[in-house]
Design a protein around this motif. Structure first.
Motif, PDB file in Angstrom:
ATOM      1  N   MET A 214      39.984  54.843  62.691  1.00  0.00           N
ATOM      2  CA  MET A 214      40.513  54.610  61.355  1.00  0.00           C
ATOM      3  C   MET A 214      41.916  55.212  61.247  1.00  0.00           C
ATOM      4  O   MET A 214      42.227  56.180  61.915  1.00  0.00           O
ATOM      5  CB  MET A 214      39.601  55.217  60.301  1.00  0.00           C
ATOM      6  N   VAL A 215      42.702  54.603  60.387  1.00  0.00           N
ATOM      7  CA  VAL A 215      44.076  55.019  60.184  1.00  0.00           C
ATOM      8  C   VAL A 215      44.268  55.326  58.700  1.00  0.00           C
ATOM      9  O   VAL A 215      43.797  54.587  57.840  1.00  0.00           O
ATOM     10  CB  VAL A 215      45.042  53.882  60.607  1.00  0.00           C
ATOM     11  N   LYS A 216      44.956  56.446  58.408  1.00  0.00           N
ATOM     12  CA  LYS A 216      45.269  56.789  57.022  1.00  0.00           C
ATOM     13  C   LYS A 216      46.750  56.554  56.787  1.00  0.00           C
ATOM     14  O   LYS A 216      47.590  57.092  57.507  1.00  0.00           O
ATOM     15  CB  LYS A 216      44.940  58.238  56.707  1.00  0.00           C
ATOM     16  N   VAL A 217      47.060  55.709  55.773  1.00  0.00           N
ATOM     17  CA  VAL A 217      48.452  55.426  55.421  1.00  0.00           C
ATOM     18  C   VAL A 217      48.676  55.765  53.951  1.00  0.00           C
ATOM     19  O   VAL A 217      47.752  55.759  53.148  1.00  0.00           O
ATOM     20  CB  VAL A 217      48.838  53.950  55.694  1.00  0.00           C
ATOM     21  N   ARG A 218      49.939  56.075  53.644  1.00  0.00           N
ATOM     22  CA  ARG A 218      50.336  56.323  52.253  1.00  0.00           C
ATOM     23  C   ARG A 218      50.993  55.067  51.726  1.00  0.00           C
ATOM     24  O   ARG A 218      51.824  54.471  52.402  1.00  0.00           O
ATOM     25  CB  ARG A 218      51.339  57.466  52.177  1.00  0.00           C
ATOM     26  N   VAL A 219      50.624  54.678  50.509  1.00  0.00           N
ATOM     27  CA  VAL A 219      51.223  53.511  49.870  1.00  0.00           C
ATOM     28  C   VAL A 219      51.885  53.978  48.585  1.00  0.00           C
ATOM     29  O   VAL A 219      51.251  54.639  47.759  1.00  0.00           O
ATOM     30  CB  VAL A 219      50.170  52.421  49.566  1.00  0.00           C
ATOM     31  N   LYS A 220      53.172  53.632  48.446  1.00  0.00           N
ATOM     32  CA  LYS A 220      53.915  53.943  47.227  1.00  0.00           C
ATOM     33  C   LYS A 220      54.222  52.651  46.490  1.00  0.00           C
ATOM     34  O   LYS A 220      54.676  51.676  47.095  1.00  0.00           O
ATOM     35  CB  LYS A 220      55.232  54.645  47.561  1.00  0.00           C
ATOM     36  N   TYR A 221      53.940  52.659  45.197  1.00  0.00           N
ATOM     37  CA  TYR A 221      54.232  51.524  44.334  1.00  0.00           C
ATOM     38  C   TYR A 221      55.370  51.913  43.398  1.00  0.00           C
ATOM     39  O   TYR A 221      55.319  52.970  42.780  1.00  0.00           O
ATOM     40  CB  TYR A 221      53.007  51.166  43.480  1.00  0.00           C
ATOM     41  N   PHE A 222      56.374  51.066  43.289  1.00  0.00           N
ATOM     42  CA  PHE A 222      57.518  51.369  42.443  1.00  0.00           C
ATOM     43  C   PHE A 222      57.574  50.460  41.218  1.00  0.00           C
ATOM     44  O   PHE A 222      57.109  49.327  41.239  1.00  0.00           O
ATOM     45  CB  PHE A 222      58.825  51.235  43.236  1.00  0.00           C
ATOM     46  N   LEU A 223      58.173  51.014  40.161  1.00  0.00           N
ATOM     47  CA  LEU A 223      58.436  50.322  38.901  1.00  0.00           C
ATOM     48  C   LEU A 223      57.162  49.701  38.348  1.00  0.00           C
ATOM     49  O   LEU A 223      56.138  50.367  38.288  1.00  0.00           O
ATOM     50  CB  LEU A 223      59.567  49.309  39.087  1.00  0.00           C
ATOM     51  N   TRP A 224      57.209  48.446  37.919  1.00  0.00           N
ATOM     52  CA  TRP A 224      56.054  47.842  37.250  1.00  0.00           C
ATOM     53  C   TRP A 224      54.865  47.642  38.189  1.00  0.00           C
ATOM     54  O   TRP A 224      53.735  47.479  37.734  1.00  0.00           O
ATOM     55  CB  TRP A 224      56.435  46.547  36.551  1.00  0.00           C
ATOM     56  N   LEU A 225      55.081  47.688  39.502  1.00  0.00           N
ATOM     57  CA  LEU A 225      53.948  47.599  40.431  1.00  0.00           C
ATOM     58  C   LEU A 225      53.038  48.819  40.297  1.00  0.00           C
ATOM     59  O   LEU A 225      51.819  48.710  40.435  1.00  0.00           O
ATOM     60  CB  LEU A 225      54.438  47.463  41.867  1.00  0.00           C
ATOM     61  N   ALA A 226      53.620  49.980  40.000  1.00  0.00           N
ATOM     62  CA  ALA A 226      52.821  51.192  39.793  1.00  0.00           C
ATOM     63  C   ALA A 226      51.926  51.033  38.571  1.00  0.00           C
ATOM     64  O   ALA A 226      50.773  51.463  38.580  1.00  0.00           O
ATOM     65  CB  ALA A 226      53.724  52.413  39.645  1.00  0.00           C
ATOM     66  N   ASP A 227      52.451  50.412  37.511  1.00  0.00           N
ATOM     67  CA  ASP A 227      51.635  50.169  36.317  1.00  0.00           C
ATOM     68  C   ASP A 227      50.463  49.257  36.645  1.00  0.00           C
ATOM     69  O   ASP A 227      49.331  49.512  36.239  1.00  0.00           O
ATOM     70  CB  ASP A 227      52.484  49.539  35.204  1.00  0.00           C
ATOM     71  N   LYS A 228      50.719  48.186  37.381  1.00  0.00           N
ATOM     72  CA  LYS A 228      49.641  47.257  37.743  1.00  0.00           C
ATOM     73  C   LYS A 228      48.629  47.907  38.693  1.00  0.00           C
ATOM     74  O   LYS A 228      47.442  47.644  38.598  1.00  0.00           O
ATOM     75  CB  LYS A 228      50.210  45.990  38.372  1.00  0.00           C
ATOM     76  N   ALA A 229      49.119  48.765  39.593  1.00  0.00           N
ATOM     77  CA  ALA A 229      48.230  49.427  40.547  1.00  0.00           C
ATOM     78  C   ALA A 229      47.425  50.543  39.889  1.00  0.00           C
ATOM     79  O   ALA A 229      46.370  50.918  40.368  1.00  0.00           O
ATOM     80  CB  ALA A 229      49.031  49.992  41.715  1.00  0.00           C
ATOM     81  N   GLY A 230      47.965  51.094  38.797  1.00  0.00           N
ATOM     82  CA  GLY A 230      47.304  52.213  38.144  1.00  0.00           C
ATOM     83  C   GLY A 230      47.670  53.556  38.760  1.00  0.00           C
ATOM     84  O   GLY A 230      47.099  54.585  38.413  1.00  0.00           O
TER      85      GLY A 230
END
Length: 89
Positions: A1-17
């Motif tokens: 298994m692999v652990k990755v970090r995902v960053k969401y910017f601007l309105w994508l962060a709102d949609k992602a929660g």
């Protein structure tokens, strides 16, 4: 298994929660990550589907570089950024 970090910017962060999350993947390709996000973040599913189809303007970066393919193998600790195109005036 692999652990990755995902960053969401601007309105994508709102949609992602969230603006940042760590995800454990069985399928460690960028495609596998997109499929995981699509399944786990319903408000992003249409956007992720457009990325998978190659018809999105969303900017995807892996470790600050644009990947050439969604078949890119992700490694433990990689950082993936999703952000909408930036415009100004």
């Amino acid at each position: 298994m692999v652990k990755v970090r995902v960053k969401y910017f601007l309105w994508l962060a709102d949609k992602a929660g969230c603006s940042l999350e760590e995800i454990l993947l069985d399928n460690s390709t960028l495609f596998g990550l997109m499929e995981h996000i699509k399944a786990s973040r319903p408000k992003l599913s249409k956007i992720i589907e457009s990325i998978l189809q190659g018809s999105s303007e969303i900017i995807v970066l892996v470790n600050n570089s644009s990947p050439r393919t969604l078949n890119l193998e992700l490694k433990d600790g990689d950082e993936v950024v999703l952000m909408p195109p930036v415009s100004g005036g």
